[in-house]
Design an enzyme around this catalytic site. Structure first.
Site, mmCIF file in Angstrom:
data_model
loop_
_atom_site.group_PDB
_atom_site.id
_atom_site.type_symbol
_atom_site.label_atom_id
_atom_site.label_comp_id
_atom_site.label_asym_id
_atom_site.label_seq_id
_atom_site.Cartn_x
_atom_site.Cartn_y
_atom_site.Cartn_z
ATOM 1 N N GLU A 136 1.557 0.234 -4.948
ATOM 2 C CA GLU A 136 1.106 1.534 -5.420
ATOM 3 C C GLU A 136 2.303 2.481 -5.496
ATOM 4 O O GLU A 136 2.772 2.967 -4.474
ATOM 5 C CB GLU A 136 0.059 2.105 -4.464
ATOM 6 C CG GLU A 136 -1.246 1.336 -4.438
ATOM 7 C CD GLU A 136 -2.254 2.000 -3.517
ATOM 8 O OE1 GLU A 136 -3.337 2.365 -3.995
ATOM 9 O OE2 GLU A 136 -1.953 2.153 -2.320
ATOM 10 N N ASP A 147 0.837 -1.186 0.000
ATOM 11 C CA ASP A 147 0.000 0.000 0.000
ATOM 12 C C ASP A 147 0.883 1.252 0.000
ATOM 13 O O ASP A 147 1.861 1.332 0.743
ATOM 14 C CB ASP A 147 -0.881 -0.024 1.242
ATOM 15 C CG ASP A 147 -1.862 1.117 1.292
ATOM 16 O OD1 ASP A 147 -2.716 1.194 0.397
ATOM 17 O OD2 ASP A 147 -1.774 1.923 2.234
#
Length: 892
Positions: free
Chosen positions: A534, A497
């Protein structure tokens, strides 16, 4: 800010003999070289800057920070360097267990600056080289049946540490939420001055007992000397609701279910061979009528032969390789005791949605229980090395090794389906910092683990309390956790993340640690574990402000992938951040233009910087890096495994909801279904990694909710019986959606926008055909930069035959020698994506006189329309129906 304020930390102690003072911290009207600098210390806190019990002289050097310190702390490179002499530097470890402050006095002796110091740099300098090699948390030694635990915690600034041990161990029949009661036994821990670790070795009788750490700290900035209790940051077992750590032996056979122990890990695949399915543990089975009620939404849900298991088996049979699970580590946002959870009444919600599919009562009911219900995406880390207890089947099952066993059961069941398991990891932030409820890291080493701003406040650009994995022991937490989940749970990959808030060095450290795992020594091949994340570039770290980031275009040679927002936006149109989602049409949403075509072609070619073709927009030769995406290059990768192609994920609107928002309301259902399949085709037939959001293949809706992290089971509904796709469950919760309600209400109230079971079945079967195409045609997965540059072309783009709503991709393998040919049956693949609603005939330059046929998968597949595709060999001309992804092959 007041210059005499110890609640701020405007100076940085970076090395035992070096303090950095940013120019902005020097009081107005003064120059750093004109002031006398000292380090004030108070061993037991309570420091008064005007009457410090001891001060150590600091000398100011000319210029900025020396190298390599400036390289390690680039945002401080211009700071003033202040030096401790050798005697003072030798006392650094001692001084850090008390309160320290930087004082500055003018020529008259007047105090003009008093500030606390940020200390992660000096702690790393003193301890990290040795502490990073220590085994933290609980380690076990001795023969089976006689193993004893050692508990080790890194707490270099603590003055004293005890282990608090409780005697009671709940039995397996105890299904209640259980937390130890009574007074614990206090066990002193011993400090190792070389690495700042405290440890104690217990007895076999400590097995499964609960414990806490009790630390005596001088709290930075406040100067209070206080005792703090904490769970162990390296816990591998916890009580219900994470109130206590549990001494769990992960090698204990009680916690090794047979399906996990006996099922082999699926065979390794290349990164580009992955077809990934992103799912939430609770979503998968909570609405599964074939799953026992007590297992629904839990780690054990897939142990039942329900519709979820059969659906995943069908996906795996068609070519899906991996299931990516949203966070399964211990998190703060869900109550773990089912008896304490609160849920909105399901029957009432169903009645309201029948009566008012665009009503507000549904979201009001869901929001009323949002902090006590059983659902959250889970991006709220608490303990990184322990599974989340709310996914256990009961409160008792969340205790200690029982939740470990149930989590392993889920991994084993997915492996039994032939699916690899990817875990979502969140090392960029925590829910709490300092001494708040879930602040396990700061309770143990105050002020170390989080990234601080220039005043010493925790940075929050991630919308939470940002972690600082550039600090070496924070990186160790990240590395240790990744190694543990592979060794002890046999997972096969990680998605990180907000990976751009980590350094490239962090990801390389994880990669190196995994690569060192071998089947012989560890039972797993760490080299087969895939990494992606990400790669967004924002916040205080943006532009490599604090380190070289793990962002798009900066992971060359690592094999680590990043999500490709370029392809996503070209297909959907606009941006996921648009205030008005109805604007900005894309390739699959009825607004294909030449710019989208160029961006899509780059994505189909694996997002490579160097892929060359004629631009549809300009007609001139262009490379991937020269195609614009806002102010950034569209092509950013040097190798296709660095790109994860997707059109939707758990974030933002689902693909179906995007189509609802962007297409005219009168668009026929059949056209909507075809556009959904076309969008998935751009991902599945690309040279990068293919990534689907769970339910995209069955037209899943979240009732237009763009940020459903706390929207409960109701708005995150996932019904794999295909009776209901989730559309029209009411206006979604107000946060992030309220300004859109005026455009949502008429859509949600329109029953014609809700697909039938037959519509969802057709979408599913067409999606399965896409997976089969990817599986059966290795030319869609070349896997090497050189092959893609040599063999992938877009022969129609930028020519008189080109048009923005049609993409033609040729993968030509005619030049390959027999030993280098990837597909012995086919010498080429031709992918035609027709986003026009009308049948299109395209002459393909260079293919005149060649024999091409529609792929066998599509000849026998679910879509009757695609079988109308025709090839005319003489002129080299292909005819493809509207809104169709057709794949033709050339026999070898």
């Amino acid at each position: 800010m007041h210059p005499l304020d110890l609640t701020l930390a405007r100076a940085h102690w970076l090395r035992r003999d070096l303090v950095a003072l940013p120019a902005t911290a020097v009081p107005a009207g003064h120059e750093a070289e004109d002031l006398r600098w000292t380090l004030a210390v108070a061993p037991d806190g309570g420091l008064d800057p005007a009457a410090a019990p001891e001060e150590l002289a600091l000398s100011l050097s000319e210029g900025a920070l020396p190298h390599p310190v400036a390289d390690a702390w680039p945002h401080l490179a211009a700071a003033h360097p202040l030096h401790l002499d050798a005697t003072g530097a030798a006392r650094a470890a001692e001084l850090l267990t008390g309160q320290v402050a930087l004082l500055g006095r003018d020529g008259a002796g007047e105090l003009v600056l008093a500030t606390s110091l940020q200390v992660p740099g000096v702690l790393d300098d003193l301890y990290a080289a040795r502490a990073t090699a220590r085994r933290l948390g609980v380690s076990w030694s001795g023969p089976p049946g006689q193993r004893v635990p050692t508990v080790t915690v890194w707490a270099p600034t603590a003055q004293h540490v005890d282990l608090l041990l409780w005697d009671e161990v709940p039995g397996p029949e105890d299904a209640r939420a259980w937390s130890p009661a009574g007074e614990p036994t206090v066990v002193p821990m011993t400090r190792d001055d070389d690495d700042g670790c405290w440890s104690v070795t217990g007895t076999q009788g400590w097995t499964d007992r609960s414990y806490l750490l009790e630390l005596l700290h001088v709290i930075p900035r406040t100067g209070r000397r206080q005792t703090v209790r904490s769970t162990d940051p390296w816990s591998v077992g916890l009580t219900v609701s994470s109130t206590h750590s549990v001494l769990v032996d992960l090698d204990d056979p009680r916690w090794a279910p047979s399906v996990w122990r006996e099922t082999p890990v699926p065979a390794p695949v290349r990164a580009v061979d992955q077809a990934i399915y992103e799912a939430h543990v609770r979503d998968l089975t909570r609405e599964d009528p074939g799953c026992p009620p007590q297992w629904r939404g839990s780690f054990l849900g897939l142990s039942a032969d329900g519709v979820a298991r059969r659906h995943l088996a069908a996906l795996a049979g068609a070519g899906l390789t991996s299931v990516h699970l949203l966070p399964v580590f211990d998190l703060t946002s869900v109550e773990e005791d089912p008896q304490q959870q609160e849920e909105a009444d399901r029957a009432t919600l169903e009645r309201l949605s029948r009566e008012a599919p665009a009503g507000t009562q549904q979201q009001a009911m869901v929001r009323a229980h949002a902090t006590r219900d059983a659902f959250n995406w889970g991006y709220d880390p608490w303990h990184f090395l322990t599974p989340e207890g709310s996914y256990a089947t009961s409160g008792g099952a969340a205790h200690g090794g029982r939740r470990v066993a149930q989590c392993r059961e889920l991994v084993g069941q997915l492996h039994a389906l032939g699916l690899r398991v990817v875990l979502d990891q969140v090392y960029n932030h925590t829910t709490d910092a300092w001494l708040h409820r879930a602040s396990v890291l700061d309770r143990v080493v105050p002020g170390y683990y989080h990234r601080l701003d220039g005043e010493g406040r925790v940075e929050t650009s991630t919308c939470c309390q940002n972690l600082a994995t550039e600090h070496l022991m924070c990186q160790k937490l990240m590395v240790d956790a990744c190694v543990l989940w592979v060794r002890q749970y046999r997972v096969d990959g990680y998605r990180f993340d907000l990976m751009g808030h980590h350094s490239r060095a962090n990801l390389e450290a994880v990669r190196a640690a995994l690569d060192a795992l071998t089947p012989e020594a560890d039972g797993v091949d760490g080299r087969a574990v895939h990494l992606y994340g990400e790669g967004w570039n924002f916040g205080e770290v943006a532009g490599n402000g604090r380190f070289v980031q793990a962002v798009q275009g900066q992971l060359d040679g690592t094999g680590i992938g990043t999500f490709n927002d370029r392809l996503r936006d070209a297909v959907r149109g606009g941006s996921v951040h648009d205030a008005d989602p109805t604007t900005g049409l894309g390739f699959a949403t009825g607004g294909a233009d030449a710019r989208h075509t160029d961006q899509l072609q780059v994505g189909l070619a694996g997002g490579l910087r160097d892929i060359a073709f004629l631009s549809q927009e300009t007609g001139r030769p262009v490379k991937g890096a020269e195609v614009a995406y806002g102010g950034a290059p569209c092509g950013y990768a040097v190798s296709p495994e660095e790109v994860v192609n997707y059109v939707d994920a758990h974030d933002n609107e689902t693909l179906w909801d995007t189509l609802v928002l962007k297409l005219p309301q009168s668009t026929p259902m059949a056209e909507r279904v075809r556009r959904s399949t076309l969008a998935l085709a751009t991902v599945t037939l690309s040279q990068g990694i293919s990534f689907w959001h769970a339910g995209a293949e069955v037209l899943r809706s979240k009732s237009l909710d763009r940020n459903s992290y706390a929207s409960g089971d109701w708005f995150n509904g996932f019904d794999l019986t295909l009776r209901d796709n989730g559309f029209g469950r009411g206006l979604p919760p107000e946060p992030d959606n309220g300004v859109r309600w005026s455009m949502m209400a008429p859509l949600l109230a329109d029953a014609s926008l809700r697909p039938s079971t037959a519509d969802m079945e057709l979408a599913r079967d067409c999606a399965l055909d896409l997976l089969r195409l990817r599986r059966d045609l290795p030319l869609l997965r070349l896997g090497e930069r050189e092959r893609i540059l040599r063999q992938v072309s877009f022969p129609v783009s930028g020519t008189p035959h080109g048009r923005p709503d049609v993409v033609v991709m040729l993968v030509d393998d005619r030049g390959a020698s027999p030993q280098d040919a990837l597909d012995p049956a086919h010498s080429g693949v031709l992918v035609v994506l027709n986003a026009s609603p009308l049948t299109v005939t395209q002459t393909v330059p260079g293919l005149a006189g060649q024999e091409w046929v529609l792929s066998e998968v599509q000849q026998r597949g679910a879509d009757d329309v695609v079988r109308q595709t025709a090839w005319e060999a003489g002129p080299g001309r292909v005819t493809v129906p509207g809104l169709t992804a057709a794949v033709l092959v050339r026999p070898a």
